[in-house]
Design a protein around this motif. Structure first.
Motif, PDB file in Angstrom:
ATOM      1  N   LEU A  44       0.924  -1.199  -0.029  1.00  0.00           N
ATOM      2  CA  LEU A  44      -0.021  -0.046  -0.108  1.00  0.00           C
ATOM      3  C   LEU A  44       0.944   1.321  -0.178  1.00  0.00           C
ATOM      4  O   LEU A  44       0.289   2.259   0.194  1.00  0.00           O
ATOM      5  N   GLY A  45       2.126   1.318  -0.375  1.00  0.00           N
ATOM      6  CA  GLY A  45       2.976   2.428  -0.340  1.00  0.00           C
ATOM      7  C   GLY A  45       2.319   3.700  -1.084  1.00  0.00           C
ATOM      8  O   GLY A  45       2.387   4.744  -0.546  1.00  0.00           O
ATOM      9  N   PRO A  46       1.668   3.543  -2.267  1.00  0.00           N
ATOM     10  CA  PRO A  46       1.277   4.558  -2.877  1.00  0.00           C
ATOM     11  C   PRO A  46       0.173   5.127  -1.989  1.00  0.00           C
ATOM     12  O   PRO A  46      -0.143   6.573  -2.098  1.00  0.00           O
ATOM     13  N   LEU A  47      -0.914   4.552  -1.314  1.00  0.00           N
ATOM     14  CA  LEU A  47      -1.658   4.857  -0.407  1.00  0.00           C
ATOM     15  C   LEU A  47      -1.246   5.743   0.609  1.00  0.00           C
ATOM     16  O   LEU A  47      -1.529   6.682   1.118  1.00  0.00           O
ATOM     17  N   SER A  48       0.120   5.152   1.364  1.00  0.00           N
ATOM     18  CA  SER A  48       0.483   5.790   2.376  1.00  0.00           C
ATOM     19  C   SER A  48       1.259   7.166   1.882  1.00  0.00           C
ATOM     20  O   SER A  48       1.050   8.108   2.527  1.00  0.00           O
ATOM     21  N   ARG A  69       5.470  12.711   6.089  1.00  0.00           N
ATOM     22  CA  ARG A  69       6.134  13.555   5.425  1.00  0.00           C
ATOM     23  C   ARG A  69       6.548  15.088   6.420  1.00  0.00           C
ATOM     24  O   ARG A  69       6.027  14.924   7.689  1.00  0.00           O
ATOM     25  N   GLU A  70       7.309  15.831   5.758  1.00  0.00           N
ATOM     26  CA  GLU A  70       7.606  16.939   6.733  1.00  0.00           C
ATOM     27  C   GLU A  70       7.117  18.164   5.902  1.00  0.00           C
ATOM     28  O   GLU A  70       7.315  18.229   4.835  1.00  0.00           O
ATOM     29  N   PRO A  71       6.433  18.876   6.336  1.00  0.00           N
ATOM     30  CA  PRO A  71       5.724  18.847   7.986  1.00  0.00           C
ATOM     31  C   PRO A  71       4.641  17.718   7.622  1.00  0.00           C
ATOM     32  O   PRO A  71       4.196  17.571   6.743  1.00  0.00           O
ATOM     33  N   PRO A  72       4.291  17.312   8.911  1.00  0.00           N
ATOM     34  CA  PRO A  72       3.190  16.071   9.004  1.00  0.00           C
ATOM     35  C   PRO A  72       1.941  16.742   8.614  1.00  0.00           C
ATOM     36  O   PRO A  72       1.726  17.943   8.609  1.00  0.00           O
ATOM     37  N   PRO A  73       1.105  15.862   7.884  1.00  0.00           N
ATOM     38  CA  PRO A  73      -0.168  16.598   7.365  1.00  0.00           C
ATOM     39  C   PRO A  73      -1.237  17.044   8.344  1.00  0.00           C
ATOM     40  O   PRO A  73      -0.913  16.764   9.491  1.00  0.00           O
ATOM     41  N   GLU A  74      -1.916  17.938   7.903  1.00  0.00           N
ATOM     42  CA  GLU A  74      -3.012  18.493   8.797  1.00  0.00           C
ATOM     43  C   GLU A  74      -4.364  18.242   8.365  1.00  0.00           C
ATOM     44  O   GLU A  74      -5.354  18.453   9.047  1.00  0.00           O
ATOM     45  N   THR A  75      -4.484  17.774   7.089  1.00  0.00           N
ATOM     46  CA  THR A  75      -5.902  17.614   6.389  1.00  0.00           C
ATOM     47  C   THR A  75      -5.704  16.055   5.625  1.00  0.00           C
ATOM     48  O   THR A  75      -4.466  15.831   5.049  1.00  0.00           O
ATOM     49  N   PRO A  76      -6.724  15.384   5.372  1.00  0.00           N
ATOM     50  CA  PRO A  76      -6.682  14.036   4.613  1.00  0.00           C
ATOM     51  C   PRO A  76      -6.400  14.518   3.143  1.00  0.00           C
ATOM     52  O   PRO A  76      -6.629  15.930   2.671  1.00  0.00           O
ATOM     53  N   PRO A  77      -6.143  13.446   2.396  1.00  0.00           N
ATOM     54  CA  PRO A  77      -5.725  13.874   0.792  1.00  0.00           C
ATOM     55  C   PRO A  77      -7.150  14.282   0.186  1.00  0.00           C
ATOM     56  O   PRO A  77      -8.089  13.990   0.816  1.00  0.00           O
ATOM     57  N   ALA A  78      -7.070  15.024  -1.053  1.00  0.00           N
ATOM     58  CA  ALA A  78      -7.880  15.157  -1.797  1.00  0.00           C
ATOM     59  C   ALA A  78      -8.913  13.914  -2.293  1.00  0.00           C
ATOM     60  O   ALA A  78      -8.440  12.950  -2.646  1.00  0.00           O
ATOM     61  N   PRO A  79     -10.114  14.036  -2.045  1.00  0.00           N
ATOM     62  CA  PRO A  79     -10.885  12.845  -2.403  1.00  0.00           C
ATOM     63  C   PRO A  79     -10.783  12.180  -3.756  1.00  0.00           C
ATOM     64  O   PRO A  79     -10.521  11.081  -3.916  1.00  0.00           O
ATOM     65  N   ASP A  80     -10.289  13.263  -4.808  1.00  0.00           N
ATOM     66  CA  ASP A  80     -10.149  12.755  -6.120  1.00  0.00           C
ATOM     67  C   ASP A  80      -8.777  12.071  -6.298  1.00  0.00           C
ATOM     68  O   ASP A  80      -8.831  10.937  -7.001  1.00  0.00           O
ATOM     69  N   ALA A  81      -7.827  12.338  -5.579  1.00  0.00           N
ATOM     70  CA  ALA A  81      -6.450  11.618  -5.436  1.00  0.00           C
ATOM     71  C   ALA A  81      -6.925  10.189  -4.935  1.00  0.00           C
ATOM     72  O   ALA A  81      -6.293   9.109  -5.511  1.00  0.00           O
ATOM     73  N   LYS A 100      -8.860  -1.696   2.259  1.00  0.00           N
ATOM     74  CA  LYS A 100     -10.197  -1.734   1.460  1.00  0.00           C
ATOM     75  C   LYS A 100     -10.959  -0.280   1.638  1.00  0.00           C
ATOM     76  O   LYS A 100     -11.724   0.082   0.600  1.00  0.00           O
ATOM     77  N   GLN A 101     -10.660   0.456   2.588  1.00  0.00           N
ATOM     78  CA  GLN A 101     -11.321   1.802   2.502  1.00  0.00           C
ATOM     79  C   GLN A 101     -10.518   2.912   1.996  1.00  0.00           C
ATOM     80  O   GLN A 101     -11.010   3.902   1.805  1.00  0.00           O
ATOM     81  N   GLY A 102      -9.308   2.571   2.046  1.00  0.00           N
ATOM     82  CA  GLY A 102      -8.139   3.722   1.577  1.00  0.00           C
ATOM     83  C   GLY A 102      -7.978   4.757   2.541  1.00  0.00           C
ATOM     84  O   GLY A 102      -7.475   6.115   2.309  1.00  0.00           O
ATOM     85  N   GLY A 103      -8.465   4.513   3.799  1.00  0.00           N
ATOM     86  CA  GLY A 103      -8.150   5.678   5.066  1.00  0.00           C
ATOM     87  C   GLY A 103      -7.818   5.000   6.026  1.00  0.00           C
ATOM     88  O   GLY A 103      -7.510   3.838   6.180  1.00  0.00           O
ATOM     89  N   SER A 104      -7.543   5.723   7.396  1.00  0.00           N
ATOM     90  CA  SER A 104      -7.374   5.366   8.670  1.00  0.00           C
ATOM     91  C   SER A 104      -8.165   4.354   9.131  1.00  0.00           C
ATOM     92  O   SER A 104      -9.630   4.278   8.802  1.00  0.00           O
TER      93      SER A 104
END
Ligand code: ADP
Ligand code: MG
Length: 348
Positions: A126-130, A137-149, A276-280
């Motif tokens: 699942l590397g590309p999902l990670s 990442r630096e800086p760590p994320p503060e929002t989920p990825p774009a739904p389209d992505a 399966k869900q693509g999220g946490s």
């Protein structure tokens, strides 16, 4: 120090490495000779090695070898080190077989096996999902990825059958689609800890404890007394929900939603992903601790059981005799299998 190592180090100081607390002495217990302790920054976390009963010079040389072994494995299995064989595979066009070190094949095949037994909940591809989520990442994320992505990844992933990782003779391996990339973050640290303990053993160290963030490995005892290990409360940084007194050769790993996470609109997003869900993963658990004979198994199973949740997770454990679990449900209730060794455990 490379920048990514530096910021992962900060994470290590403030986030990772806090799953277990070492309880050096029980109340009322006489002071024993303290173990020798050394801490380094490796594999994105603080790794500490304690040895007991070996003269200082010998212990230092042994610890040096153990740290060097972990660093060697990180150089092979990290997807953040551009020269690693894992990065080589992830960066290459998909479809062709590549020859990789036999050791990498062996960790990948163990990962695939647990992936299959867990019905795909544990997924080293699942590397590309990670990457989309970017918890490293630096800086760590503060929002989920774009739904389209996420949608694009999902569609691409659905076009790739099975795990998307194929092994062939002579240590060859291939990734079969663009939605697949190796992420050994849920298993390689366990392997490295296991190897580090083997290095200590070969150097004549009988009593040792290795603590690498969520992965702990012990051998022998601390001057005839057990190693005391506290399991951190998932929601209170200085609280302890279980104390384990361990002796002999044992591995203990914890996966939790409190290691690397961010909050957005009151929702907790953390680094253990449900393929399966693509999220946490939202399986109803905050933490899973596994006791096993080796750290690779404990590491992979703690992640797998976390994603599967209580009922399917406990069913998966049935296939691993000798592996025991302590689960912390989202409401704080704790569940443990009969063989899980804990001197004291209380619901937070
Ligand atoms: P940590 O290694 O941070 O102590 P874990 O052992 O639970 O915690 O592993 C989490 C890491 O495993 C993530 O950072 C990611 O690299 C990888 N991972 C996330 N979700 C999964 C999954 N479903 N299957 C396999 N690996 C995963
Ligand atoms: Mg794990």
């Amino acid at each position: 120090m490379k920048p990514w190592t530096r910021w992962l180090g900060w994470l290590g100081l403030f986030g990772l490495g806090m799953l277990f607390l070492l309880v050096s002495r029980l109340p009322g217990e006489p002071e024993a000779e303290p173990p020798l302790l050394e801490t380094r920054l490796l594999m994105g976390t603080l790794v500490s090695i304690s040895t007991w009963g070996v003269e200082e010079k010998q212990a230092e040389a042994a610890m040096e070898q153990a740290f060097a072994e972990m660093s060697r494995i990180e150089g092979m299995m990290s997807r953040f080190i551009p020269t690693s064989p894992v990065s080589g595979l992830n960066d290459a066009p998909r479809g062709a077989f590549h020859t990789v070190p036999a050791e990498l094949i062996s960790v990948v095949s163990k990962g695939l096996e647990i992936g299959q037994l867990s019905g795909g909940a544990f997924d080293i591809g699942l590397g590309p999902l990670s990457d989309l989520w970017g918890f490293s990442r630096e800086p760590p994320p503060e929002t989920p990825p774009a739904p389209d992505a996420l949608k694009k990844w999902r569609e691409e992933r659905d076009r790739t059958p099975g795990p998307g990782i194929e092994l062939a003779s002579d240590n060859r391996l291939r990734l079969t689609g663009p939605a697949i990339g190796l992420d050994l973050g849920g298993i390689a640290k366990g392997y490295a800890v296991e190897r580090a303990m083997e290095m200590l053993r070969q150097a004549g160290v009988v009593n040792a404890l290795i603590n690498a963030g969520g992965d702990m490995r012990i051998a022998g005892s601390k001057g005839g007394k057990p190693w005391h290990i506290g399991l951190r409360d998932p929601r209170k940084p200085d609280g302890v929900v279980a104390v384990m007194d361990l002796t002999g050769s044992k591995a203990l790993a914890t996966s939790g939603d409190y290691e690397r996470f961010f909050m957005a609109d009151g929702v907790r997003y953390h680094h253990i992903l449900d393929p399966k869900q693509g999220g946490s993963s939202r399986s109803g658990l905050m933490a899973v601790s596994i006791q096993a004979a080796d750290s690779l198994t404990a590491d992979a199973l703690s992640t797998a059981v976390f994603v599967l949740g209580e009922s399917a997770g406990l069913a998966l454990l049935q296939q691993f005799p000798g592996c025991e679990a302590l689960l912390i449900r989202e409401d704080g209730q704790m569940v443990q299998t009969p063989g899980f060794v804990a001197t004291r455990s209380k619901t937070p």
